[in-house]
Design an enzyme around this catalytic site. Structure first.
Site, PDB file in Angstrom:
ATOM      1  N   ASN A  78      -5.138  10.744  -0.344  1.00 36.89           N
ATOM      2  CA  ASN A  78      -3.671  10.651  -0.159  1.00 36.89           C
ATOM      3  C   ASN A  78      -3.348  10.269   1.277  1.00 36.89           C
ATOM      4  OD1 ASN A  78      -4.413  13.403   0.634  1.00 36.89           O
ATOM      5  ND2 ASN A  78      -2.231  13.794   0.844  1.00 36.89           N
ATOM      6  N   ALA A  88      -2.026   7.448   4.151  1.00 33.51           N
ATOM      7  CA  ALA A  88      -0.903   6.508   4.183  1.00 33.51           C
ATOM      8  C   ALA A  88      -1.322   5.230   3.453  1.00 33.51           C
ATOM      9  CB  ALA A  88      -0.542   6.216   5.625  1.00 33.51           C
ATOM     10  N   ARG A  92      -7.971  -0.568   4.855  1.00 34.27           N
ATOM     11  CA  ARG A  92      -8.282  -0.916   6.253  1.00 34.27           C
ATOM     12  C   ARG A  92      -9.687  -0.467   6.631  1.00 34.27           C
ATOM     13  NH1 ARG A  92      -2.809   0.283   6.806  1.00 34.27           N
ATOM     14  NH2 ARG A  92      -3.108   2.460   7.404  1.00 34.27           N
ATOM     15  N   VAL A 121       5.223   9.508   3.434  1.00 30.74           N
ATOM     16  CA  VAL A 121       6.170  10.432   2.808  1.00 30.74           C
ATOM     17  C   VAL A 121       5.667  11.866   2.866  1.00 30.74           C
ATOM     18  CG1 VAL A 121       7.150  11.095   0.566  1.00 30.74           C
ATOM     19  CG2 VAL A 121       7.226   8.720   1.274  1.00 30.74           C
ATOM     20  N   TYR A 122       6.572  12.770   3.193  1.00 30.57           N
ATOM     21  CA  TYR A 122       6.291  14.207   3.121  1.00 30.57           C
ATOM     22  C   TYR A 122       7.173  14.853   2.045  1.00 30.57           C
ATOM     23  CZ  TYR A 122       3.400  14.221   7.335  1.00 30.57           C
ATOM     24  OH  TYR A 122       2.387  14.005   8.227  1.00 30.57           O
ATOM     25  N   ASP A 126       4.733  17.811  -3.181  1.00 32.36           N
ATOM     26  CA  ASP A 126       3.314  17.865  -2.822  1.00 32.36           C
ATOM     27  C   ASP A 126       2.480  18.476  -3.945  1.00 32.36           C
ATOM     28  OD1 ASP A 126       3.454  16.679  -0.359  1.00 32.36           O
ATOM     29  OD2 ASP A 126       3.714  18.535   0.738  1.00 32.36           O
ATOM     30  N   ARG A 156     -12.860  13.986   9.256  1.00 33.68           N
ATOM     31  CA  ARG A 156     -13.245  13.281  10.480  1.00 33.68           C
ATOM     32  C   ARG A 156     -13.968  14.243  11.424  1.00 33.68           C
ATOM     33  NH1 ARG A 156      -8.621  10.013  13.388  1.00 33.68           N
ATOM     34  NH2 ARG A 156      -7.475  11.127  11.784  1.00 33.68           N
ATOM     35  N   GLY A 200      20.816  24.844 -22.403  1.00 30.62           N
ATOM     36  CA  GLY A 200      22.009  25.045 -23.223  1.00 30.62           C
ATOM     37  C   GLY A 200      22.528  26.471 -23.234  1.00 30.62           C
ATOM     38  N   GLN A 201      21.836  27.377 -22.573  1.00 34.76           N
ATOM     39  CA  GLN A 201      22.260  28.783 -22.584  1.00 34.76           C
ATOM     40  C   GLN A 201      22.795  29.139 -21.198  1.00 34.76           C
ATOM     41  OE1 GLN A 201      21.983  30.235 -25.474  1.00 34.76           O
ATOM     42  NE2 GLN A 201      20.510  28.888 -26.474  1.00 34.76           N
TER      43      GLN A 201
HETATM   44  N1  CAO Z   1     -13.042   8.974   9.448  1.00 35.53           N
HETATM   45  C1  CAO Z   1     -12.355   8.050  10.148  1.00 35.53           C
HETATM   46  N2  CAO Z   1     -11.026   7.874  10.013  1.00 35.53           N
HETATM   47  C2  CAO Z   1     -10.371   8.667   9.139  1.00 35.53           C
HETATM   48  C3  CAO Z   1     -11.031   9.628   8.373  1.00 35.53           C
HETATM   49  C4  CAO Z   1     -12.435   9.793   8.552  1.00 35.53           C
HETATM   50  N3  CAO Z   1     -13.127  10.682   7.867  1.00 35.53           N
HETATM   51  N4  CAO Z   1     -10.128  10.243   7.605  1.00 35.53           N
HETATM   52  C5  CAO Z   1      -8.937   9.681   7.873  1.00 35.53           C
HETATM   53  N5  CAO Z   1      -9.084   8.720   8.792  1.00 35.53           N
HETATM   54  C6  CAO Z   1      -8.032   7.854   9.338  1.00 35.53           C
HETATM   55  C7  CAO Z   1      -7.363   6.996   8.304  1.00 35.53           C
HETATM   56  O1  CAO Z   1      -8.167   5.899   7.979  1.00 35.53           O
HETATM   57  C8  CAO Z   1      -6.090   6.614   9.025  1.00 35.53           C
HETATM   58  O2  CAO Z   1      -6.390   5.581   9.948  1.00 35.53           O
HETATM   59  P1  CAO Z   1      -5.517   4.231  10.083  1.00 35.53           P
HETATM   60  O3  CAO Z   1      -4.137   4.653  10.353  1.00 35.53           O
HETATM   61  O4  CAO Z   1      -6.177   3.550  11.258  1.00 35.53           O
HETATM   62  O5  CAO Z   1      -5.659   3.466   8.834  1.00 35.53           O
HETATM   63  C9  CAO Z   1      -5.784   7.861   9.840  1.00 35.53           C
HETATM   64  O6  CAO Z   1      -6.996   8.636   9.853  1.00 35.53           O
HETATM   65  C10 CAO Z   1      -4.702   8.809   9.359  1.00 35.53           C
HETATM   66  O7  CAO Z   1      -4.237   8.559   8.148  1.00 35.53           O
HETATM   67  P2  CAO Z   1      -2.697   8.758   7.744  1.00 35.53           P
HETATM   68  O8  CAO Z   1      -1.894   7.600   8.240  1.00 35.53           O
HETATM   69  O9  CAO Z   1      -2.715   8.989   6.290  1.00 35.53           O
HETATM   70  O10 CAO Z   1      -2.229  10.103   8.476  1.00 35.53           O
HETATM   71  P3  CAO Z   1      -0.799  10.508   9.075  1.00 35.53           P
HETATM   72  O11 CAO Z   1      -0.981  11.871   9.600  1.00 35.53           O
HETATM   73  O12 CAO Z   1      -0.246   9.501   9.998  1.00 35.53           O
HETATM   74  O13 CAO Z   1       0.174  10.535   7.786  1.00 35.53           O
HETATM   75  C11 CAO Z   1       0.944  11.333   5.643  1.00 35.53           C
HETATM   76  C12 CAO Z   1       0.190  11.654   6.937  1.00 35.53           C
HETATM   77  C13 CAO Z   1       0.799  12.510   4.724  1.00 35.53           C
HETATM   78  C14 CAO Z   1       2.423  11.073   5.943  1.00 35.53           C
HETATM   79  C15 CAO Z   1       0.331  10.061   4.993  1.00 35.53           C
HETATM   80  O14 CAO Z   1      -1.045  10.279   4.837  1.00 35.53           O
HETATM   81  C16 CAO Z   1       0.931   9.707   3.648  1.00 35.53           C
HETATM   82  O15 CAO Z   1       2.044   9.191   3.548  1.00 35.53           O
HETATM   83  N6  CAO Z   1       0.193   9.976   2.562  1.00 35.53           N
HETATM   84  C17 CAO Z   1       0.590   9.620   1.230  1.00 35.53           C
HETATM   85  C18 CAO Z   1       1.670  10.508   0.722  1.00 35.53           C
HETATM   86  C19 CAO Z   1       1.273  11.964   0.759  1.00 35.53           C
HETATM   87  O16 CAO Z   1       0.270  12.380   0.260  1.00 35.53           O
HETATM   88  N7  CAO Z   1       2.164  12.754   1.310  1.00 35.53           N
HETATM   89  C20 CAO Z   1       2.010  14.187   1.207  1.00 35.53           C
HETATM   90  C21 CAO Z   1       1.790  14.774   2.491  1.00 35.53           C
HETATM   91  S1  CAO Z   1       1.751  16.497   2.332  1.00 35.53           S
HETATM   92  O17 CAO Z   1       0.785  16.704   1.113  1.00 35.53           O
END
Ligand code: CAO
Length: 416
Positions: A96, A98, A104, A137-138, A168, A38, A248-249
């Site tokens: 990856n 949410a 959306r 999920v984290y 991760d 972004r 087993g060891q």
């Molecule tokens: N331009 C415009 N918008 C962008 C963008 C871009 N280039 N890149 C991302 N965005 C937006 C997304 O569309 C999203 O917007 P909406 O909520 O309006 O749909 C927003 O940025 C953020 O996305 P997010 O919800 O994924 O981010 P978060 O920080 O709230 O959550 C995480 C992070 C990791 C919990 C979540 O992404 C997730 O559960 N991912 C899947 C599981 C995962 O990979 N977990 C591991 C995390 S650690 O590796």
């Protein structure tokens, strides 16, 4: 020598750790990874746990080597237009976010297939389809939901997460395998496909021996677990077994010389059946070789605490490297507990480029973990991570063929 994945273009919509580990691996194998971020914001980890103020964090730099960064607001009209062109040009898209974030934005799997039927679309989510499918999920949540935490730690202590990022980075590895498998399949079918990895599933896959033990419990106690020898009854689920060997060891972590002051002065010692006689000689108990109470693995199972106590009396007279030097030639499997400091300074890991020093224009030199997978004909040198939007102009020009005027206008609109 060419790189194994040369010519493969990856549209990298990943952030934080799970997705970036996957695309970093693909980049090391030679794929051209275009990291979409972004404008003005970028991957959140650039600013997390910063050690050098104002510079990309180690969290970011160590997960995003060998990639190019393009800024793009995929929610703006112009940004979407550019994104469609990137989908047309790329072979693989990885994300990856949410659950539902890309839908959306207007980029469902159906829409992506319409734009590019050869596209391989790979996603990490916390959970697979079902009642938790919408959850964010984290790492540690995945370790808990995938069975790792309930089986890690001391039997009478709390469930424990591990230092290894199996949720991760572990899921990133699974996803990378899914992607190259789908690429291989596309070579025959001509079609792309969807690749999905749930963090819960990946953790469980890495914990499969604990599901093995869950089923063995129905047939009696788990005799190689310390609690068996201690006469403690098993419950209904696979228990935590601290540092008992998972196989087993029988094995344990034992103190070595210096343990009183050095928190890592320990060795892992495995009493492999084939090496038992050598163990007896090394620890000064040659009589155990023939004594029916100690000579066979089944006889030893009820005496593991006593046996490892005697072995520890011996390991405490040596440092952890001396234990290794003495035991290795005798085929006794042991391993020193290495601290991160020792790993960072270990010459053999530098020689194999598993630990590498990388130079970064903002933060200077830092250590990273290089590609742990070695291909004989495809070198994978580690290149520094990109600055935010460092390659925006280059990618729009060279990959999409946009003119300088078009790029300038996209910038004015705030799309890139
Ligand atoms: N331009 C415009 N918008 C962008 C963008 C871009 N280039 N890149 C991302 N965005 C937006 C997304 O569309 C999203 O917007 P909406 O909520 O309006 O749909 C927003 O940025 C953020 O996305 P997010 O919800 O994924 O981010 P978060 O920080 O709230 O959550 C995480 C992070 C990791 C919990 C979540 O992404 C997730 O559960 N991912 C899947 C599981 C995962 O990979 N977990 C591991 C995390 S650690 O590796």
């Amino acid at each position: 020598m060419g790189k194994a994945l040369e010519g493969v273009k990856i549209l990298d919509m990943t952030h934080v750790q799970s997705g970036p580990t996957c695309t970093q691996l693909l980049a090391w194998f030679g794929a051209d990874v275009l990291k979409v971020e972004r404008p003005g914001v970028g991957d959140a980890t650039r600013g997390q746990l910063q050690d050098v103020p104002g510079e990309d964090s180690l969290y970011f730099t160590m997960l995003n080597h060998n990639k190019r960064s393009v800024t793009l607001n995929t929610k703006s009209e112009k940004g979407k237009e550019i994104f469609v062109r990137l989908i047309e040009e790329c072979d693989v898209m990885v994300e990856n976010f949410a659950p539902g974030a890309l839908d959306r934005m207007g980029f469902s799997w159906e829409r992506i297939q319409e734009i590019n039927p050869r596209m391989i679309y790979a996603s990490v989510k916390g959970f697979g389809p079902g009642k938790y499918a919408d959850c964010k999920v984290y790492e540690n949540v995945a370790q808990c939901a995938g069975g790792s935490a309930s089986t890690t730690g001391a039997r009478d202590g709390v469930p424990t997460v591990t230092g290894a990022q199996i949720g991760d980075s572990g899921t990133g590895l699974h996803l990378a395998l899914g992607i190259v498998t789908a690429l291989f399949h596309r070579g025959q079918s001509g079609k792309g496909q969807r690749v999905e990895c749930a963090m819960q599933d990946s953790v469980l896959n890495l914990c499969r021996v604990k599901l093995r033990d869950q089923q063995r419990l129905a047939h009696g106690p788990l005799k190689e677990y310390s609690q068996f020898g201690e006469g403690i009854a098993f419950g209904e689920a696979t228990p935590r077994a601290l540092n008992d060997s998972g196989g087993g060891q029988p094995g344990r972590i034992l103190k070595c010389k210096g343990w009183e002051t050095d928190p890592d002065a320990y060795t892992y010692f495995i009493t492999q059946a084939a090496a038992w006689k050598n163990v007896c000689d090394v620890i000064g108990r040659p009589e155990w070789k023939e004594d029916p109470n100690y000579a066979t693995p089944p006889a030893r199972l009820t005496r593991l605490n006593e046996i490892f106590g005697v072995i520890e009396d011996w390991t405490m007279t040596k440092n952890k490297f001396e234990v290794m030097d003495i035991c290795n030639p005798l085929n006794i499997p042991v391993g020193p507990i290495l601290s991160m400091k020792e790993i960072a300074e270990e010459p053999s890991l530098r020689e194999t480029k598993t630990v590498v020093e990388v130079d970064h224009p903002g933060r200077g030199k830092y250590l990273s973990v290089g590609n742990p997978i070695k291909l004989s004909d495809s070198p994978s040198d580690v290149e520094r991570s990109p600055l935010l939007g460092e390659h925006t102009d280059e990618i729009l020009r060279d990959v999409l063929g946009m003119s300088a005027e078009e790029i300038a206008s996209a910038k004015e609109e705030g799309a890139v």
